[in-house]
Design a protein around this motif. Sequence first.
Motif, PDB file in Angstrom:
ATOM      1  N   LEU A 175      72.841  58.530  13.624  1.00 15.56           N
ATOM      2  CA  LEU A 175      71.769  58.331  14.598  1.00 15.56           C
ATOM      3  C   LEU A 175      71.038  59.643  14.872  1.00 15.56           C
ATOM      4  CD1 LEU A 175      73.632  56.225  17.329  1.00 15.56           C
ATOM      5  CD2 LEU A 175      71.844  55.395  15.789  1.00 15.56           C
ATOM      6  N   HIS A 201      72.503  51.217  16.177  1.00 13.00           N
ATOM      7  CA  HIS A 201      71.420  51.498  17.121  1.00 13.00           C
ATOM      8  C   HIS A 201      71.512  50.642  18.381  1.00 13.00           C
ATOM      9  CE1 HIS A 201      68.771  54.278  14.965  1.00 13.00           C
ATOM     10  NE2 HIS A 201      69.222  53.712  13.866  1.00 13.00           N
ATOM     11  N   GLU A 202      72.273  49.563  18.290  1.00 14.17           N
ATOM     12  CA  GLU A 202      72.344  48.585  19.377  1.00 14.17           C
ATOM     13  C   GLU A 202      73.494  48.919  20.323  1.00 14.17           C
ATOM     14  OE1 GLU A 202      71.746  44.103  18.350  1.00 14.17           O
ATOM     15  OE2 GLU A 202      73.883  44.454  18.680  1.00 14.17           O
ATOM     16  N   PHE A 203      73.271  49.858  21.232  1.00 14.14           N
ATOM     17  CA  PHE A 203      74.298  50.223  22.201  1.00 14.14           C
ATOM     18  C   PHE A 203      74.478  49.106  23.228  1.00 14.14           C
ATOM     19  CE2 PHE A 203      75.563  54.775  21.943  1.00 14.14           C
ATOM     20  CZ  PHE A 203      74.873  55.093  20.786  1.00 14.14           C
ATOM     21  N   PRO A 204      75.696  48.964  23.757  1.00 14.80           N
ATOM     22  CA  PRO A 204      75.912  47.947  24.792  1.00 14.80           C
ATOM     23  C   PRO A 204      75.125  48.276  26.058  1.00 14.80           C
ATOM     24  CG  PRO A 204      77.887  49.309  24.483  1.00 14.80           C
ATOM     25  CD  PRO A 204      76.926  49.679  23.410  1.00 14.80           C
ATOM     26  N   GLU A 236      68.706  60.082  20.384  1.00 16.34           N
ATOM     27  CA  GLU A 236      69.150  58.741  20.766  1.00 16.34           C
ATOM     28  C   GLU A 236      70.526  58.807  21.414  1.00 16.34           C
ATOM     29  OE1 GLU A 236      68.292  55.922  17.667  1.00 16.34           O
ATOM     30  OE2 GLU A 236      69.629  54.418  18.550  1.00 16.34           O
ATOM     31  N   HIS A 239      80.433  53.779  18.889  1.00 14.10           N
ATOM     32  CA  HIS A 239      79.080  54.193  18.497  1.00 14.10           C
ATOM     33  C   HIS A 239      79.005  55.711  18.358  1.00 14.10           C
ATOM     34  CE1 HIS A 239      77.795  50.101  19.520  1.00 14.10           C
ATOM     35  NE2 HIS A 239      76.663  50.379  18.915  1.00 14.10           N
TER      36      HIS A 239
END
Lengths: 193, 193
Positions: free
Chosen positions: A108, B84-87, A112, A101
Amino acid sequence: MSLSHAILGLLQYQPMSGYDIKQFIDKSVNYFWSAKQSQIYRELAGLEKRRWVVSALEKQSGRPAKRMYSPTGAGRTEFLRWLHEFPAALVEPVRDEFLVHLFFGNGLPVEETLFHLERYKKEAQARLDYFTALAAKLKNGEAGGDCAGERVYWLLTLAKGIKMAEASVQWADESMAVLNAIKREPPKKGVKG
Amino acid sequence: MSLSHAILGLLQYQPMSGYDIKQFIDKSVNYFWSAKQSQIYRELAGLEKRRWVVSALEKQSGRPAKRMYSPTGAGRTEFLRWLHEFPAALVEPVRDEFLVHLFFGNGLPVEETLFHLERYKKEAQARLDYFTALAAKLKNGEAGGDCAGERVYWLLTLAKGIKMAEASVQWADESMAVLNAIKREPPKKGVKG
DNA sequence: ACATACATGTAAGTTGTTACATGATTAA
DNA sequence: TTAATCATGTAACAACTTACATGTATGT
């Protein structure tokens, strides 16, 4: 191969149930080794099939019975054979979704990414604290039970976890500093401006 | 999930073949991410099935044709959604076979363990040198091509690799020192002696 | 009433590795 | 002539994760 032999290795110390093994892993060797409950049961079944362990039900009062596993002679032999057989490449491949990520972080908002770096730092710090406390206990002989010779090696693996956690915390701090600098002074794009 | 989206992310920069992707991974993001050639091809096939990428054969003179993959509109949308979907847990579980062996090191001659720690140190040092050189190149703009905004994030992930490799080298040194001390002064066993 | 700890397992699905299969070009 | 690089893929297997299924005891 590694998980089944690691379990086989733990059983050299004392007979344990699948549940016991899960507790032990999560509370001690968690830095370099983890497994899901379901996988442990499957590996134990595999070990028993290969006659490297045997199991026996142990009744308990007011609790479900435990299936305790112990190594056989063949199991001990096999474990020692495996122990001498180090992998060819010692530094293992890493697969870190957080860094994936971060690698694409340009897509991003900086805020964030900073938020998740802060989360990351806290997690790493918690691990550091936990491992440090565990190492102190091991040194005082408060943990690890009756294993004298093993203690040195346990401490070496814990030391690795501590080193890694320390480096992770530092790295998160430095990374946040870099991104905060960018936030204040946005990077120039191309030759214009 | 991570591998397919990481590939999808790489394809945002430029169309690539499976072979290109493998080269890129091995030479740059290798610290936090690795994949086998066969898996890359399978993931690419999966991405195409979901219509997140499309492929076209590109002929070359004197070489096999390449199948070049590019993201579709849906692919770009999906990638951003994933980004955008971090673990939930950012620090990933580690599974390190070398440390498993070391944990059970009491079952091995100290010299054998020292030999492998020396090997480990060399491997870690080689990684450190490689990543340091790559970071220098990235800073000078000699690597990474036309990606300006990305460079900051690439450097952050590389910095993590460098930190980890440094810590690994230090840890190996310290561990060898501990074991050498044991070799010179064997530990007392029990109360006898 | 609800969550957690204790305790075991199966089934299904995803992901990762190893081995196989092919074949041209280039450098040592 | 031998190995390496370029290039794509399939098949089989091994490893790992997630969801399901069941049930008791204890603490809040």
